[in-house]
Design a protein around this motif. Structure first.
Motif, PDB file in Angstrom:
ATOM      1  N   ASN A   1      34.608  77.531 105.519  1.00 39.01           N
ATOM      2  CA  ASN A   1      33.748  78.849 104.403  1.00 39.01           C
ATOM      3  C   ASN A   1      34.041  76.731 103.599  1.00 39.01           C
ATOM      4  O   ASN A   1      34.525  77.012 102.296  1.00 39.01           O
ATOM      5  CB  ASN A   1      35.502  79.359 103.798  1.00 39.01           C
ATOM      6  CG  ASN A   1      35.032  80.137 102.506  1.00 39.01           C
ATOM      7  OD1 ASN A   1      33.625  80.687 102.456  1.00 39.01           O
ATOM      8  ND2 ASN A   1      35.715  80.394 101.250  1.00 39.01           N
TER       9      ASN A   1
ATOM     10  N   THR B   1      32.217  83.322 102.440  1.00 38.71           N
ATOM     11  CA  THR B   1      33.263  84.401 102.062  1.00 38.71           C
ATOM     12  C   THR B   1      33.318  84.223 100.917  1.00 38.71           C
ATOM     13  O   THR B   1      32.381  85.128 100.051  1.00 38.71           O
ATOM     14  CB  THR B   1      34.660  85.281 103.051  1.00 38.71           C
ATOM     15  OG1 THR B   1      35.121  83.379 102.693  1.00 38.71           O
ATOM     16  CG2 THR B   1      34.553  85.327 104.171  1.00 38.71           C
TER      17      THR B   1
ATOM     18  N   HIS C   1      33.837  81.479  96.940  1.00 33.79           N
ATOM     19  CA  HIS C   1      33.999  80.048  96.480  1.00 33.79           C
ATOM     20  C   HIS C   1      35.648  80.227  96.283  1.00 33.79           C
ATOM     21  O   HIS C   1      35.411  81.703  95.355  1.00 33.79           O
ATOM     22  CB  HIS C   1      33.571  80.004  95.641  1.00 33.79           C
ATOM     23  CG  HIS C   1      32.123  78.986  95.684  1.00 33.79           C
ATOM     24  ND1 HIS C   1      31.975  78.075  96.134  1.00 33.79           N
ATOM     25  CD2 HIS C   1      30.362  79.608  95.491  1.00 33.79           C
ATOM     26  CE1 HIS C   1      30.901  77.353  96.043  1.00 33.79           C
ATOM     27  NE2 HIS C   1      29.597  78.588  96.596  1.00 33.79           N
TER      28      HIS C   1
ATOM     29  N   ASN D   1      39.723  82.743 106.937  1.00 36.06           N
ATOM     30  CA  ASN D   1      38.903  82.934 106.389  1.00 36.06           C
ATOM     31  C   ASN D   1      38.288  84.133 107.093  1.00 36.06           C
ATOM     32  O   ASN D   1      36.979  85.384 106.985  1.00 36.06           O
ATOM     33  CB  ASN D   1      37.990  81.636 106.213  1.00 36.06           C
ATOM     34  CG  ASN D   1      36.655  82.409 105.607  1.00 36.06           C
ATOM     35  OD1 ASN D   1      36.872  82.317 104.625  1.00 36.06           O
ATOM     36  ND2 ASN D   1      34.715  81.434 106.377  1.00 36.06           N
TER      37      ASN D   1
ATOM     38  N   GLY E   1      29.938  77.932 108.995  1.00 34.63           N
ATOM     39  CA  GLY E   1      30.635  79.735 107.602  1.00 34.63           C
ATOM     40  C   GLY E   1      32.200  80.100 108.310  1.00 34.63           C
ATOM     41  O   GLY E   1      32.701  80.027 107.178  1.00 34.63           O
TER      42      GLY E   1
ATOM     43  N   PRO F   1      27.365  83.854  99.558  1.00 35.07           N
ATOM     44  CA  PRO F   1      28.511  84.141 100.415  1.00 35.07           C
ATOM     45  C   PRO F   1      28.037  85.400 100.747  1.00 35.07           C
ATOM     46  O   PRO F   1      27.799  86.649 100.113  1.00 35.07           O
ATOM     47  CB  PRO F   1      29.121  83.798  99.442  1.00 35.07           C
ATOM     48  CG  PRO F   1      29.193  83.133  98.805  1.00 35.07           C
ATOM     49  CD  PRO F   1      27.575  82.824  98.835  1.00 35.07           C
TER      50      PRO F   1
ATOM     51  N   THR G   1      29.883  78.569 102.256  1.00 37.13           N
ATOM     52  CA  THR G   1      30.745  79.020 102.155  1.00 37.13           C
ATOM     53  C   THR G   1      29.939  80.948 102.415  1.00 37.13           C
ATOM     54  O   THR G   1      29.185  81.247 101.880  1.00 37.13           O
ATOM     55  CB  THR G   1      30.544  79.156 100.282  1.00 37.13           C
ATOM     56  OG1 THR G   1      31.056  77.229 100.086  1.00 37.13           O
ATOM     57  CG2 THR G   1      31.215  79.773  99.484  1.00 37.13           C
TER      58      THR G   1
END
Length: 427
Positions: free
Chosen positions: A275, A54, A56, A313, A272, A404, A52
């Protein structure tokens, strides 16, 4: 929760580990927080093992996934796929690799498998250089190049793997040297190793070792290695599954801390970028990517749903300068934790950069790993509302902190205070 735990144990392998003496079920999240099935809220400093990136339930990603799911979810790579091409264009441009080609997979393990296939085919060699304390995935070939005993269940492998010094700065035979001397010693060790074997296909290395406890060499080591590798035609694979996309703050890619000799020949990525959706991939020069002379596809790599998520993302990450936020907030968090560590005899080192921070624990007065303390800190932090990870090559005695990249200063302070309390309780 005990009923679900019992059901879990009844149908999953014994080696499928769960965190916590009383495991939790995470039901939903928002921003930098998640909630369990009992309604308890936690500040998330591990992001589903750095996936994750950036936030949730990021609205931009949720919207992109919902809209794409309403059109088509999947068609395979046998058909033209606009979201896949658009994300590949962005990744190729951001990679720094000239004439880059991109292949999408479903995980970092599969990405590293693909990189090994490309390198060994291109070089016509099945010997691979890897770093001690490294981790590259759980498949048969990835386990075969993993230099971390705790994550390597077999010595059987289709590859011959030779392990190189340098991934851990503060342990091993060169730990007491200066940075420049450390690099020189590791380079000399590499030269000596290559003098005793046929030229390998590639060196695969994580710029910051993830499962290994967020350890790293001095900046410039892999550039110095690259000079030696190029003398023998050996490829450099940078495993950016955990370090990519600006997490280290100073750079967009981890390899850029070693950039004097230019980009790697192959970069692998995952975690990542999706996300939380399953995206992995490989980016390489066209001549390397195109070296396979047999058909290949990826049924689920590059599926429209995950590509839409990845593109949304990545756009959010770049437009909101989350790399810069990782540098600023991560720098504050590291200094805060180092101030705490200076007062505690069991904290051997606080290391890392950006929002990729390791806290190594040892038995007070010794240099011996303290995995029991690491587990105790993990449990205490959870009780006070903070989720962190653990890892390390010395009996899993390092705490892993990777929230994040949108983490705020206030949240960093909150998490540091909880972690301080957990550390003080352990020591």
């Amino acid at each position: 929760m005990s009923d679900l735990h019992d059901r879990h144990r009844a149908v999953t392998p014994d080696w499928l580990a769960l965190y916590y003496e009383d495991p939790i079920e995470i039901t939903h999240g928002e921003g930098r927080h998640v909630w369990d099935a009992d309604g308890r809220r936690y500040l998330d400093f591990f992001g589903g093992i750095l996936t994750t990136m950036t936030a949730h339930a990021l609205p931009e990603v949720t919207k992109a996934v919902t809209e794409q799911a309403g059109r088509i979810i999947h068609s395979s790579t046998l058909y033209l796929n606009r979201p896949m091409v658009e994300l590949a264009e962005r990744v190729a441009q951001l990679s720094g690799i000239p004439d880059a080609r991109v292949f999408f997979t479903t995980s970092g393990t599969e990405a590293n498998d693909t990189a090994l296939l490309l390198a060994t085919t291109y070089r016509r060699a099945n010997t691979v250089l890897a770093m001690r304390n490294s981790y590259h995935g759980r498949s048969f070939s990835a386990v075969g190049i993993t230099g971390n005993r705790g994550w390597s269940p077999t010595s059987l492998s289709p590859l011959q793997t030779l392990y190189v010094h340098g991934g851990v700065r503060t342990r091993g035979p060169f730990a007491d040297l200066s940075d420049a001397e450390f690099i020189a010693a590791c380079v000399e060790d590499l030269r000596d190793l290559l003098g005793h074997t046929r030229p390998p296909a590639a060196l695969i290395a994580e710029p910051v070792q993830g499962v290994g406890g967020f350890t790293s060499p001095p900046d410039g080591l892999y550039a110095a290695f690259r000079d030696v590798l190029q003398e023998h035609g050996i490829l450099w694979i940078s495993d950016e599954v955990q370090t990519g996309w600006g997490r280290t703050g100073d750079h967009f890619w981890g390899w850029q801390a070693h950039a004097s000799s230019g980009p790697p020949d192959i970069v692998t990525f995952a975690k990542g970028i999706g996300n939380g959706t399953s995206i992995g991939g490989v980016v390489a020069r066209a001549e390397i990517m195109n070296c396979l002379d047999a058909n290949s596809i990826s049924t689920f790599g590059g599926t429209q749903l995950t590509m839409a998520a990845g593109l949304a993302n990545l756009n959010y990450l770049v437009e909101h300068d989350l790399q810069g936020n990782a540098r600023r907030v991560g720098g504050l968090l590291i200094e805060r934790l180092r101030a705490v560590a200076a007062q505690l005899p069991g904290v051997r080192e606080v290391r890392g950069r950006g929002l990729m921070i390791g806290v190594e624990l040892t038995r007070p007065g010794t240099d011996q790993a303290d995995p029991q303390a690491a587990t105790a800190v993990l449990e205490a932090a959870r009780r006070d509302g903070l989720l962190i990870g653990k890892g390390g090559g010395h009996n899993t005695s390092a705490l892993r902190i990777a929230p994040p990249l949108s983490l705020t200063v206030a949240e960093a302070e909150e998490g540091a205070a909880i972690l301080e309390g957990a550390l003080r309780a352990a020591y």
